[in-house]
Design an enzyme around this catalytic site. Structure first.
Site, PDB file in Angstrom:
ATOM      1  N   CYS A   1       0.833  -1.202   0.000  1.00  0.00           N
ATOM      2  CA  CYS A   1       0.000   0.000   0.000  1.00  0.00           C
ATOM      3  C   CYS A   1       0.872   1.259   0.000  1.00  0.00           C
ATOM      4  CB  CYS A   1      -0.978  -0.075   1.175  1.00  0.00           C
ATOM      5  SG  CYS A   1      -2.473   0.901   0.952  1.00  0.00           S
TER       6      CYS A   1
ATOM      7  N   HIS B   1      -3.474  -5.763   1.228  1.00  0.00           N
ATOM      8  CA  HIS B   1      -2.812  -5.979   2.509  1.00  0.00           C
ATOM      9  C   HIS B   1      -2.731  -7.452   2.891  1.00  0.00           C
ATOM     10  CE1 HIS B   1      -2.523  -1.796   4.118  1.00  0.00           C
ATOM     11  NE2 HIS B   1      -3.462  -1.569   3.196  1.00  0.00           N
TER      12      HIS B   1
ATOM     13  N   GLU C   1      -0.917  -8.761   5.147  1.00  0.00           N
ATOM     14  CA  GLU C   1      -0.771  -8.916   6.596  1.00  0.00           C
ATOM     15  C   GLU C   1      -2.135  -8.982   7.287  1.00  0.00           C
ATOM     16  OE1 GLU C   1      -0.522  -6.185   4.974  1.00  0.00           O
ATOM     17  OE2 GLU C   1      -1.027  -4.417   6.175  1.00  0.00           O
TER      18      GLU C   1
END
Lengths: 64, 233
Positions: B88, B205, B207
């Site tokens: 990002c 994302h 994560e």
């Protein structure tokens, strides 16, 4: 507001440049624009150079 | 065998570093935060530039972080062929630094997009997708206002011909369609690889998709692949 169309918003950056002559100032500003002030991948830029005059006064926006 | 040591860079305004560190720990790595004023990254096996709003997106998103002192060491790290993932805002910083081509513009339609998306693994070989071969569909969240990837046609042709498009937005069936494109990115590009193939930039994302409790584990395919490639190296 039917009489208004094609509105665009851009960035205006004003700065004081210290240089020997007008061409040097142009070179400095061009380098700054290409290096950081604009991203040439997605932005173009134009600028004009005016005499700084009284530096104690706030800078006015560039005209035209 | 010691765990992989991963540097998680922190710029003023980064806000995803804790999620990234947590995800890396879940996967058995040893993450360590690195403040943007540091200049030495030699102790790390890999790096992650996390998401957030570095420098408040002043001037342009990622533009000022690209000049942070740490970035010289990041460049050296990339030149040595060591793996780097920019997520990002991290992707935006890598583009502004010239470590990846192109730029991220405001989303088409000017809406902030915070939603899960489907991604098609588009490349045949990369250290970031060894767990998922080309054509695999992954799901993970996006969360951005400036995720609209742009590059000029000659760069796009180069990315395509050199198998450097890592991920594309797609529908649940894996079709790369206009309707599946959440932000107008050219060729539905969600992530790309550097010329050396050791730097990955992606808007989604991973994560946020390593734990079934938060909706999915497809992020492991990306983060886990990087860690596996370090073990194999």
């Amino acid at each position: 507001m039917d009489s208004i169309s094609k509105v665009r918003v851009g960035k205006l950056i004003t700065m004081v440049v210290t240089a020997q002559d007008r061409q040097s100032a142009i070179d400095i500003v061009t380098r700054a624009c290409n290096k950081i002030l604009a991203n040439p991948v997605i932005e173009d830029f134009s600028f004009d150079i005016q005499d700084a005059g009284d530096l104690s006064a706030p800078l006015e926006g560039a005209q035209g | 065998m010691r765990p992989a040591s991963i540097g998680v860079l922190v710029f003023p305004g980064s806000n995803c570093e804790q999620d990234v560190a947590w995800a890396l720990s879940c996967l058995g790595a040893e993450p360590q935060y690195v403040w943007h004023l540091e200049t030495d990254l030699n102790s790390f096996d890999g790096l992650v530039l996390p998401g957030g709003f570095s420098y408040g997106d002043y001037l342009r998103t990622g533009a000022i972080a690209a000049f942070s002192p740490i970035m010289r060491a990041v460049r050296d790290f990339a030149e040595k062929g060591k793996p780097i993932i920019g997520i990002c805002n991290g992707f935006q910083i890598l583009c502004e630094s010239g470590l990846l081509p192109g730029a991220l513009r405001r989303n088409r339609g000017l809406k902030f997009r915070c939603m899960p998306v489907h991604l098609r693994v588009a490349c045949q070989n990369s250290p970031f997708t060894t767990g998922a071969r080309e054509g695999t569909v992954l799901q993970m969240p996006i969360n951005h206002f400036e995720g609209n990837y742009f590059c000029p046609p000659d760069i796009l042709a180069d990315l395509q011909s050199k198998d450097r498009i890592a991920l594309q937005y797609c529908d649940s069936g894996g079709s790369v369609t206009e309707a599946a494109n959440p932000n107008g990115a050219v060729a539905n590009i969600a992530g790309i690889l550097s010329e050396g193939r050791n730097v990955l930039g992606l808007m989604p994302h991973p994560e946020r998709a390593v734990d079934p409790e938060v909706g999915g584990v497809d992020g492991r395919a990306i983060l886990g692949s990087m860690l596996q490639s370090l073990v194999a190296a």
